[in-house]
Design a protein around this motif. Structure first.
Motif, PDB file in Angstrom:
ATOM      1  N   SER A   1      27.443  10.878  40.120  1.00  0.00           N
ATOM      2  CA  SER A   1      28.704  10.555  40.081  1.00  0.00           C
ATOM      3  C   SER A   1      28.620   8.456  39.891  1.00  0.00           C
ATOM      4  O   SER A   1      28.797   7.891  39.870  1.00  0.00           O
ATOM      5  CB  SER A   1      29.070  10.642  41.385  1.00  0.00           C
ATOM      6  N   TRP A   2      26.811   8.499  39.628  1.00  0.00           N
ATOM      7  CA  TRP A   2      26.570   7.475  39.886  1.00  0.00           C
ATOM      8  C   TRP A   2      26.222   6.121  37.978  1.00  0.00           C
ATOM      9  O   TRP A   2      25.707   5.909  38.568  1.00  0.00           O
ATOM     10  CB  TRP A   2      24.717   6.503  40.752  1.00  0.00           C
ATOM     11  N   ALA A   3      25.905   8.045  37.269  1.00  0.00           N
ATOM     12  CA  ALA A   3      25.907   8.012  35.975  1.00  0.00           C
ATOM     13  C   ALA A   3      26.795   6.161  34.909  1.00  0.00           C
ATOM     14  O   ALA A   3      25.963   5.219  34.848  1.00  0.00           O
ATOM     15  CB  ALA A   3      26.300   8.746  35.018  1.00  0.00           C
ATOM     16  N   ASP A   4      27.608   6.196  35.514  1.00  0.00           N
ATOM     17  CA  ASP A   4      28.752   4.681  34.798  1.00  0.00           C
ATOM     18  C   ASP A   4      28.311   3.803  35.239  1.00  0.00           C
ATOM     19  O   ASP A   4      27.942   2.538  34.822  1.00  0.00           O
ATOM     20  CB  ASP A   4      29.629   5.195  34.826  1.00  0.00           C
TER      21      ASP A   4
ATOM     22  N   ALA B   1      24.415   2.941  34.036  1.00  0.00           N
ATOM     23  CA  ALA B   1      24.688   2.716  32.917  1.00  0.00           C
ATOM     24  C   ALA B   1      24.994   0.746  33.481  1.00  0.00           C
ATOM     25  O   ALA B   1      24.414   0.403  32.222  1.00  0.00           O
ATOM     26  CB  ALA B   1      25.490   3.768  32.000  1.00  0.00           C
ATOM     27  N   ARG B   2      25.836   0.437  33.771  1.00  0.00           N
ATOM     28  CA  ARG B   2      26.423  -0.379  33.257  1.00  0.00           C
ATOM     29  C   ARG B   2      25.535  -2.010  33.509  1.00  0.00           C
ATOM     30  O   ARG B   2      25.982  -2.834  33.184  1.00  0.00           O
ATOM     31  CB  ARG B   2      27.561  -0.318  34.281  1.00  0.00           C
TER      32      ARG B   2
END
Length: 261
Positions: free
Chosen positions: A245-248, A251-252
């Motif tokens: 759930s932390w991937a975005d 990446a940002r």
């Protein structure tokens, strides 16, 4: 909740009291139930204010709301911290000027740095200073050591406060290695202690690269004082991959997440 369920919850609390943290996977094996059942038990115990859930398990409320002493932090999850320290030390090059803060995870770097050449290490850790002096006296480390001056925190074997912050005004480094007490995408990285958070922020501001060392108990755990947003971090080293759930958010922020296996 059945009597069997209540007994399992009591067993979980007993294990938590002894170890300070429980892992979902270990509880599945120990209690012989599904991971879904374990998560339900942990949710119910959290609702009862008996524990705090974190990524991969749960921690005692005392661990969630106050910082353990240095002596207790040293032995907690020592193997995971050693692996993280080894990976972090691998990012250090000969001739680097680095900051190693007082966290017990960052201190695990030092044994893996001893044969690197022409390092300059800046630290506010009393334990780290003693270890580096010992290595120098044994001709295992030939670099320079700069000890940050300031107010002594005897419980945590560290220097912090406004004097330490001013000390760092004119010191700039290649890489800052920072330990944290909590990390959440919306809060960034945090600390239990305001003075420690301010000094860590200064370390990061005066460094070309900011590298956070965090074992997985810190993931999803929010503490009181903010150190930095995720955007201020270049690299995170943890023994576990980041939650899906932390991937975005990762990446940002342009963070390189290194898993210390």
């Amino acid at each position: 909740m059945s009597l069997i369920g209540e007994e399992r919850k009591r067993q979980i609390l007993g294990l938590l009291n002894d170890a300070g943290k429980v892992h979902t996977s270990d509880l599945v094996n120990r209690l012989g139930v599904s991971s879904e059942s374990i998560r339900r038990y942990l949710e119910e115990l959290e609702d009862e204010n008996r524990l705090k859930r974190v990524y991969g398990g749960a921690v005692k409320l005392t661990l969630a709301h106050e910082e353990l002493s240095h002596t207790k932090r040293e032995v907690l999850r020592a193997e995971e911290k050693r692996r993280i320290g080894r990976v972090a030390a691998g990012l250090v090059q000969d001739h680097d000027v680095i900051v190693i803060d007082d966290g017990s995870t960052c201190l695990q770097m030092i044994p893996f740095l001893v044969y690197k050449e022409h390092l300059t290490i800046v630290t506010n850790s009393i334990s780290g200073l003693n270890l580096l002096i010992d290595y120098r006296n044994k001709d295992m480390f030939g670099g320079d050591v700069i000890f940050v001056g300031g107010k002594i925190d005897s419980r945590h074997f560290r220097i912090s406060g406004t004097i330490a912050e001013k000390f760092m005004n004119d010191i700039f480094v290649n890489k800052a290695f920072i330990s944290i007490d909590g990390m959440m995408p919306e809060q960034g990285i945090t600390s239990y202690d305001a003075d420690r958070a301010i000094l860590a922020r200064k370390f990061m501001a005066n460094s070309k690269q900011s590298i956070v060392l965090a074992d997985s108990t810190k993931l999803g755990n929010g503490t009181m004082y903010k150190i930095s947003d995720l955007a201020g971090i270049d690299t995170i080293i943890c023994e576990e991959p980041h939650p899906e759930s932390w991937a975005d958010a990762i990446a940002r922020s342009g963070i390189a997440w290194l898993t210390a296996e």
